[in-house]
Design a protein around this motif. Structure first.
Motif, PDB file in Angstrom:
ATOM      1  N   LEU A   1     -35.322   2.472  -9.742  1.00  0.00           N
ATOM      2  CA  LEU A   1     -35.475   2.492  -8.292  1.00  0.00           C
ATOM      3  C   LEU A   1     -35.884   3.904  -7.880  1.00  0.00           C
ATOM      4  CD1 LEU A   1     -32.124   0.690  -7.332  1.00  0.00           C
ATOM      5  CD2 LEU A   1     -34.325  -0.357  -7.909  1.00  0.00           C
ATOM      6  N   SER A   2     -36.765   3.992  -6.894  1.00  0.00           N
ATOM      7  CA  SER A   2     -37.186   5.329  -6.488  1.00  0.00           C
ATOM      8  C   SER A   2     -37.745   5.302  -5.070  1.00  0.00           C
ATOM      9  CB  SER A   2     -38.230   5.879  -7.461  1.00  0.00           C
ATOM     10  OG  SER A   2     -38.435   7.256  -7.236  1.00  0.00           O
ATOM     11  N   THR A   3     -38.045   6.514  -4.571  1.00  0.00           N
ATOM     12  CA  THR A   3     -38.556   6.664  -3.207  1.00  0.00           C
ATOM     13  C   THR A   3     -39.673   7.688  -3.180  1.00  0.00           C
ATOM     14  OG1 THR A   3     -37.014   8.470  -2.687  1.00  0.00           O
ATOM     15  CG2 THR A   3     -36.258   6.229  -2.237  1.00  0.00           C
ATOM     16  N   GLY A   4     -40.498   7.618  -2.153  1.00  0.00           N
ATOM     17  CA  GLY A   4     -41.475   8.650  -1.808  1.00  0.00           C
ATOM     18  C   GLY A   4     -42.271   9.204  -2.962  1.00  0.00           C
ATOM     19  N   GLY A   5     -42.296  10.549  -3.029  1.00  0.00           N
ATOM     20  CA  GLY A   5     -43.100  11.245  -4.019  1.00  0.00           C
ATOM     21  C   GLY A   5     -42.678  10.971  -5.442  1.00  0.00           C
ATOM     22  N   THR A   6     -41.384  10.735  -5.662  1.00  0.00           N
ATOM     23  CA  THR A   6     -40.916  10.441  -7.013  1.00  0.00           C
ATOM     24  C   THR A   6     -41.486   9.107  -7.496  1.00  0.00           C
ATOM     25  OG1 THR A   6     -38.873  11.638  -6.561  1.00  0.00           O
ATOM     26  CG2 THR A   6     -38.880  10.193  -8.476  1.00  0.00           C
ATOM     27  N   ALA A   7     -41.419   8.080  -6.631  1.00  0.00           N
ATOM     28  CA  ALA A   7     -41.973   6.774  -6.985  1.00  0.00           C
ATOM     29  C   ALA A   7     -43.473   6.874  -7.231  1.00  0.00           C
ATOM     30  CB  ALA A   7     -41.684   5.775  -5.872  1.00  0.00           C
ATOM     31  N   ARG A   8     -44.162   7.643  -6.406  1.00  0.00           N
ATOM     32  CA  ARG A   8     -45.601   7.800  -6.560  1.00  0.00           C
ATOM     33  C   ARG A   8     -45.946   8.480  -7.880  1.00  0.00           C
ATOM     34  NH1 ARG A   8     -46.291   9.502  -1.997  1.00  0.00           N
ATOM     35  NH2 ARG A   8     -46.121  11.757  -2.349  1.00  0.00           N
ATOM     36  N   ALA A   9     -45.208   9.535  -8.243  1.00  0.00           N
ATOM     37  CA  ALA A   9     -45.469  10.243  -9.496  1.00  0.00           C
ATOM     38  C   ALA A   9     -45.232   9.340 -10.701  1.00  0.00           C
ATOM     39  CB  ALA A   9     -44.577  11.483  -9.587  1.00  0.00           C
ATOM     40  N   LEU A  10     -44.181   8.533 -10.640  1.00  0.00           N
ATOM     41  CA  LEU A  10     -43.899   7.621 -11.746  1.00  0.00           C
ATOM     42  C   LEU A  10     -44.996   6.565 -11.882  1.00  0.00           C
ATOM     43  CD1 LEU A  10     -40.055   7.209 -11.165  1.00  0.00           C
ATOM     44  CD2 LEU A  10     -41.134   8.255 -13.176  1.00  0.00           C
ATOM     45  N   ARG A  11     -45.404   6.007 -10.770  1.00  0.00           N
ATOM     46  CA  ARG A  11     -46.451   4.970 -10.805  1.00  0.00           C
ATOM     47  C   ARG A  11     -47.759   5.536 -11.350  1.00  0.00           C
ATOM     48  NH1 ARG A  11     -44.371   3.131  -5.663  1.00  0.00           N
ATOM     49  NH2 ARG A  11     -43.245   1.169  -5.978  1.00  0.00           N
ATOM     50  N   GLU A  12     -48.118   6.724 -10.894  1.00  0.00           N
ATOM     51  CA  GLU A  12     -49.367   7.333 -11.353  1.00  0.00           C
ATOM     52  C   GLU A  12     -49.329   7.594 -12.849  1.00  0.00           C
ATOM     53  OE1 GLU A  12     -49.772  10.777  -8.919  1.00  0.00           O
ATOM     54  OE2 GLU A  12     -50.514   9.664  -7.166  1.00  0.00           O
ATOM     55  N   ALA A  13     -48.119   7.755 -13.408  1.00  0.00           N
ATOM     56  CA  ALA A  13     -47.971   7.955 -14.856  1.00  0.00           C
ATOM     57  C   ALA A  13     -47.813   6.635 -15.600  1.00  0.00           C
ATOM     58  CB  ALA A  13     -46.766   8.854 -15.131  1.00  0.00           C
ATOM     59  N   GLY A  14     -47.906   5.522 -14.871  1.00  0.00           N
ATOM     60  CA  GLY A  14     -47.813   4.221 -15.509  1.00  0.00           C
ATOM     61  C   GLY A  14     -46.401   3.746 -15.776  1.00  0.00           C
ATOM     62  N   VAL A  15     -45.421   4.341 -15.116  1.00  0.00           N
ATOM     63  CA  VAL A  15     -44.024   3.938 -15.294  1.00  0.00           C
ATOM     64  C   VAL A  15     -43.670   2.886 -14.239  1.00  0.00           C
ATOM     65  CG1 VAL A  15     -41.616   4.712 -15.315  1.00  0.00           C
ATOM     66  CG2 VAL A  15     -43.422   6.227 -16.197  1.00  0.00           C
TER      67      VAL A  15
END
Length: 525
Positions: A35-49
């Motif tokens: 589970l994540s929010t904001g910039g953290t969620a975005r960084a994870l998604r961009e890394a394919g997580v």
């Protein structure tokens, strides 16, 4: 409850994303729901997580420009619910609250925002609310939740999960302790900043934020334990320095190096300060560091061995060769060129510290000293005296050369233990005495040291002959001034304010001295 806690669901929300992607990939690889929010969620998604937004998990959207996103029962219930209580589990099930087994949160960078001089509004917006709430919730329920508050925790916890299949209770308790220390320091930084905004130097409650820089082998003595903590908003100096080489710093090294760097920061021209046991044994300014070193070393050629050397300019090869010629514990400067670094590298035990900048000696700040059951707090001694502040009290006024040396000596005096006496000539110390229970002894010791230094240099007369003398506080009797006269001083700078000022002035006039009052005292205990 088992000691080993498997991780099935984790909440990641970090401002410092160091190590985040690798840890996210590790968790995802083990089938952990992230589970994540904001910039953290975005960084994870961009890394394919794979990641699930907290708002999707809770069914409640982020509101109020993101000020409210985790302050909901589905988050805090998942963190605080006790897995060993059937009643808690039943309530969680009833309200569709899923357990959260790991919380990784580091806070909005409030301290860094303040340090860069941001506006009041920006500082307010960088006060984290949801982050501390989640951290404290997870730390309280550490029996069932692992809480990670620093980037280095990622690798530590990953290694344990790989080895144990989950986190151990011992690790969760250690992380919980670190979590409460982090939120306490965060709140302390905020409260201190707010107090400054309101002009409160000494608020009703005072907390000191500090981050552990390093554990120390021992304190002042081997039977004492010690550690070095730094303030995130520290001015340039020992707390911000990069250690380029040498052995680990000791408690005494750190204390003495701080004293040396603060002393040399007093001067605008190239300067060298040599310190031993937090007390100057030689200080000089000149047109270059080599000349400043030679003149500072001349003041006391015995004490510098095993001492601390501070410079207020970039160290070059010529200065490094001079300093490295004797055994020196620490050298601190704003920088050193490659040639200088190579010279110091030949002395593998010498600690070379580079700060990148010099502190402003006039900048406001606080100092602290522990006492039994508490501590004393005071503003830094940022006081400076200019020629226009001086009051000539004798029949003779100082010459231009004497005036220059008087101002130099009084600046050095601020960094000598009380009762402090400094003889100076040509903007270099030629005799220093301090730490004595009476001022006349300090004057005599400084004079004696000038005699010994002259003998060591093969000079016919004491270094203090024809010097000026500075006293950190007033002369309570004429005997201290008479000792300075005997040492060879021709001019005096002192705060004034003694009941016997008239007696001291008369003694100066009788000896043909020029004397000026500063109206400012510089006790250093």
């Amino acid at each position: 409850m088992s000691d080993i806690l498997p991780i099935r669901r984790a909440l990641l929300s970090v401002s410092d994303k160091t190590g985040l992607i690798d840890f996210g990939r590790f968790l995802a690889g083990r089938g952990v729901e992230i589970l994540s929010t904001g910039g953290t969620a975005r960084a994870l998604r961009e890394a394919g997580v794979p990641v699930k937004d907290v708002s999707d998990h809770t069914g409640f959207p982020e509101i109020l420009d993101g000020r409210v996103k985790t302050l909901v029962p589905q988050v805090h219930g998942g963190i605080l619910g006790r897995r060993d209580l059937a009643e808690h589990l039943a309530q969680m099930d009833k309200h569709a609250i899923a357990p959260i087994d790991l919380v990784a949160v580091n806070l909005y960078p409030f301290e860094a925002t303040v340090a860069k001089g941001a506006s009041f509004e920006d500082c307010i917006e960088n006060i984290d609310i949801g982050g501390p709430a989640m951290i404290r919730s997870a730390a309280k329920n550490h029996d069932g939740v692992a809480v990670l508050t620093e980037p280095q925790h990622f690798a530590e916890v990953q290694a344990e999960i790989e080895a144990q299949g989950g986190t151990t209770l011992a690790t969760r308790r250690r992380l919980a302790a670190a979590a409460y220390a982090r939120t306490a320091a965060y709140d302390a930084a905020i409260s201190a900043w707010f107090a400054r905004q309101e002009g409160q130097d000494f608020p009703p409650r005072l907390s000191l934020p500090g981050v552990l820089r390093q554990g120390l082998r021992y304190g002042e003595n081997p039977h004492q334990s010690a550690a070095f903590y730094v303030d995130a908003t520290s001015r340039p100096g020992i707390a911000t320095a990069m250690q380029v080489q040498g052995k680990e710093l000791s408690y005494n090294n750190i204390n003495d190096t701080d004293a040396a760097f603060e002393c040399v920061a007093e001067f605008d021209r190239p300067a060298i300060a040599i310190i031993k046991h937090a007390t100057p044994c030689g200080v000089a300014v000149a047109e270059d560091l080599v000349t400043a070193w030679d003149r500072a070393f001349l003041c006391d050629p015995v004490s510098p061995f095993g001492g601390i050397v501070a410079a207020n300019r970039v160290l070059d090869a010529a200065a490094a060769e001079k300093i490295a010629a004797i055994f020196t514990e620490v050298v601190i400067a704003p920088d050193a060129d490659e040639a200088a670094r190579a010279i110091f590298a030949r002395k593998k035990n010498l600690r070379l510290l580079l700060t990148g900048a010099m502190p402003d000696p006039a900048a406001p700040g606080m100092t602290f000293k522990s006492v039994s059951g508490g501590f004393l707090a005071q503003s830094r001694d940022a006081g400076h005296v200019a020629a226009s502040d001086l009051k000539v009290v004798t029949q003779r006024a100082p010459s231009a050369a004497e005036l220059r040396d008087l101002l130099f000596a009084f600046r050095v005096c601020k960094h000598v233990k009380s009762n402090a006496i400094v003889y100076a000539k040509g903007e270099a110390t030629v005799g220093i005495g301090g730490g004595q229970p009476n001022r006349v002894d300090s004057a005599r010791i400084a004079g004696w040291k000038s005699e010994e230094a002259a003998k060591a240099a093969g000079l016919a007369e004491p270094l203090a002959r024809g010097s000026v003398v500075a006293s950190d506080a007033f002369f309570p009797f004429a005997d201290g001034l008479e000792a300075a006269v005997a040492a060879g001083a021709t001019a005096v700078i002192q705060p004034g304010g003694s009941m016997r000022d008239a007696e001291v002035i008369a003694a100066a006039d009788k000896a043909g001295l020029a004397m000026v009052f500063t109206g400012m005292r510089h006790f250093r205990h």
